[in-house]
Design a protein around this motif. Structure first.
Motif, short mmCIF file in Angstrom:
data_model
loop_
_atom_site.label_atom_id
_atom_site.label_comp_id
_atom_site.label_asym_id
_atom_site.label_seq_id
_atom_site.Cartn_x
_atom_site.Cartn_y
_atom_site.Cartn_z
N LEU A 179 56.09 30.82 -4.23
CA LEU A 179 56.07 29.43 -3.75
C LEU A 179 54.91 29.16 -2.79
O LEU A 179 54.37 28.04 -2.77
CB LEU A 179 57.38 29.11 -3.03
CG LEU A 179 58.64 28.92 -3.88
CD1 LEU A 179 59.87 28.90 -2.99
CD2 LEU A 179 58.54 27.61 -4.68
N ALA A 180 54.55 30.14 -2.00
CA ALA A 180 53.62 29.95 -0.88
C ALA A 180 52.33 29.19 -1.22
O ALA A 180 51.92 28.33 -0.44
CB ALA A 180 53.28 31.30 -0.25
N PRO A 181 51.65 29.44 -2.35
CA PRO A 181 50.39 28.72 -2.60
C PRO A 181 50.58 27.23 -2.90
O PRO A 181 49.60 26.48 -2.89
CB PRO A 181 49.82 29.44 -3.84
CG PRO A 181 50.54 30.74 -3.91
CD PRO A 181 51.90 30.47 -3.37
N TYR A 182 51.82 26.81 -3.14
CA TYR A 182 52.04 25.44 -3.62
C TYR A 182 52.90 24.60 -2.68
O TYR A 182 53.07 23.40 -2.93
CB TYR A 182 52.71 25.48 -5.01
CG TYR A 182 51.97 26.35 -5.98
CD1 TYR A 182 50.79 25.91 -6.57
CD2 TYR A 182 52.41 27.64 -6.27
CE1 TYR A 182 50.08 26.72 -7.45
CE2 TYR A 182 51.71 28.46 -7.16
CZ TYR A 182 50.55 27.99 -7.73
OH TYR A 182 49.85 28.79 -8.60
N VAL A 183 53.44 25.19 -1.62
CA VAL A 183 54.30 24.43 -0.72
C VAL A 183 53.83 24.59 0.72
O VAL A 183 53.14 25.55 1.07
CB VAL A 183 55.78 24.89 -0.82
CG1 VAL A 183 56.28 24.75 -2.25
CG2 VAL A 183 55.95 26.32 -0.33
N SER A 184 54.18 23.62 1.53
CA SER A 184 53.91 23.69 2.97
C SER A 184 55.16 23.26 3.72
O SER A 184 56.11 22.74 3.11
CB SER A 184 52.71 22.80 3.34
OG SER A 184 52.99 21.45 3.03
N LEU A 185 55.14 23.46 5.01
CA LEU A 185 56.26 23.08 5.88
C LEU A 185 55.66 22.27 7.01
O LEU A 185 55.26 22.80 8.04
CB LEU A 185 56.98 24.32 6.40
CG LEU A 185 57.55 25.24 5.30
CD1 LEU A 185 57.94 26.59 5.88
CD2 LEU A 185 58.74 24.59 4.61
N LEU A 186 55.56 20.97 6.81
CA LEU A 186 54.86 20.10 7.76
C LEU A 186 55.74 19.79 8.96
O LEU A 186 56.96 19.68 8.85
CB LEU A 186 54.44 18.81 7.07
CG LEU A 186 53.47 18.93 5.88
CD1 LEU A 186 53.11 17.55 5.35
CD2 LEU A 186 52.21 19.70 6.27
N PRO A 187 55.10 19.59 10.12
CA PRO A 187 55.86 19.23 11.32
C PRO A 187 56.29 17.76 11.32
O PRO A 187 57.11 17.35 12.13
CB PRO A 187 54.86 19.51 12.45
CG PRO A 187 53.53 19.31 11.82
CD PRO A 187 53.67 19.79 10.41
N GLN A 188 55.69 16.98 10.43
CA GLN A 188 56.06 15.58 10.28
C GLN A 188 55.81 15.16 8.84
O GLN A 188 55.05 15.80 8.13
CB GLN A 188 55.24 14.69 11.23
CG GLN A 188 53.74 14.74 10.97
CD GLN A 188 52.96 13.93 11.98
OE1 GLN A 188 53.18 14.02 13.18
NE2 GLN A 188 52.04 13.11 11.48
N THR A 189 56.45 14.09 8.42
CA THR A 189 56.33 13.65 7.03
C THR A 189 54.88 13.29 6.70
O THR A 189 54.19 12.64 7.47
CB THR A 189 57.22 12.42 6.79
OG1 THR A 189 58.57 12.75 7.12
CG2 THR A 189 57.16 11.99 5.32
N GLY A 190 54.43 13.75 5.51
CA GLY A 190 53.07 13.45 5.08
C GLY A 190 52.93 13.55 3.58
O GLY A 190 53.61 14.35 2.93
N ASP A 191 52.07 12.70 3.01
CA ASP A 191 51.85 12.72 1.56
C ASP A 191 50.96 13.90 1.16
O ASP A 191 50.23 14.46 1.98
CB ASP A 191 51.17 11.42 1.12
CG ASP A 191 52.05 10.20 1.30
OD1 ASP A 191 53.29 10.37 1.27
OD2 ASP A 191 51.51 9.09 1.49
#
Length: 289
Positions: A165-177
């Motif tokens: 999953l790591a290359p395709y997902v992130s965990l943002l601190p706030q909502t973002g497109d």
């Protein structure tokens, strides 16, 4: 009797000489160890300063970009070109890389329980050929417990699944497109639900360097749900080496406007060090957004 006394005196003298020699050796050894530790501490401090300087160069570049080109963020801009291959200096060497955290699908968006994000995740799981239960596990964890900072916090995911999953997902601190100007073809295809449209857009991007809303319209994309052209969250990795001791600094940067003032803030930072007999550097506590 006299000879016996002389022998005892001689033995005492030899013992005293041996003890003195041992003390001298210990003194020199301790001094050498102290000097070595001092040298390594100085090298670590210099390497840390170089890494922080590399981080600062990215902060400045991203801050400048907010003024000169706020309408789009892509890999031909100055902030992306500020990344450096290893540079040799008189005091050592350093390198810095930057990646757009919004080039990937934000898993934390699933915490809101919206169907659109759940459908996007399901498509990604299918593309990666992972079991369907992975999507269920991720959704369940985020809806029940809220956003996470690390994939490891989702206990149901094993190490191979997290790596996939790591290359395709992130965990943002706030909502973002997802930024189509920096995202991979796989991520764009998953977001749009159309591999052919993603292929077309990436080809256009390769020619022009970036995409516009008109490019998406020409490709038949009308609804821009979860798709954008700018980013506010970036990950920076700085590496510096001095006297055989290397320091790696991983930073997450957030661009924002507060009371009309544009700024780039370090919201997370961690150090690690390695080298010959290197002592680990103490890591400062993470910054909280």
């Amino acid at each position: 009797m006299r000879a016996r006394e002389d022998g005892v005196i001689l033995i005492n003298v030899l013992v005293a000489l041996a003890l003195g020699a041992a003390i001298v050796v210990l003194m020199f050894t301790s001094q050498e160890n102290l000097m070595d530790r001092t040298r390594r501490a100085a090298a670590a401090t210099q390497a840390e300063a170089l890494a922080l300087g590399a981080e600062a160069s990215l902060v400045a570049a991203l801050r400048r970009d907010m003024e000169v080109a706020p309408e789009t963020d892509h890999m031909e801009e100055a902030w992306a070109l500020a990344a450096q291959e290893e540079v040799q200096l008189e005091t050592g060497s350093f390198s810095v890389t930057v990646s757009d955290a919004q080039a990937r699908f934000d898993l934390n968006a699933l915490a809101a329980g919206r169907l659109l994000q759940q459908q996007t995740l399901a498509r990604l799981i299918t593309v990666l050929e992972l079991p369907d239960r992975v999507a269920l596990d991720i959704n369940d964890h985020l809806i029940r417990r809220g956003p996470v900072r690390d994939l490891a916090e989702i206990e149901a995911l094993d190490a191979p699944t997290r790596a996939a999953l790591a290359p395709y997902v992130s965990l943002l601190p706030q909502t973002g497109d997802v930024n189509v100007n920096t995202a991979s073809e796989v991520v764009i295809a998953v977001m749009l639900g159309s591999p052919s449209a993603a292929r077309q857009l990436v080809k256009r991007r390769e020619v022009a360097g970036f995409l516009t809303k008109g490019d998406l319209t020409d490709a038949g994309i009308v609804a821009l749900n979860g798709i954008g052209f700018t980013s506010v969250v970036y990950d920076v990795e700085s590496r510096a080496e001095v006297d055989g001791l290397a320091v790696s600094l991983t930073s997450r940067l957030l661009r924002r406007t507060v009371l009309g003032q544009k700024e780039v803030r370090v919201i997370a930072r961690s150090f690690s060090s390695h080298g010959v007999d290197a002592d680990p550097l103490p890591a400062p506590p993470p910054f909280r957004p």
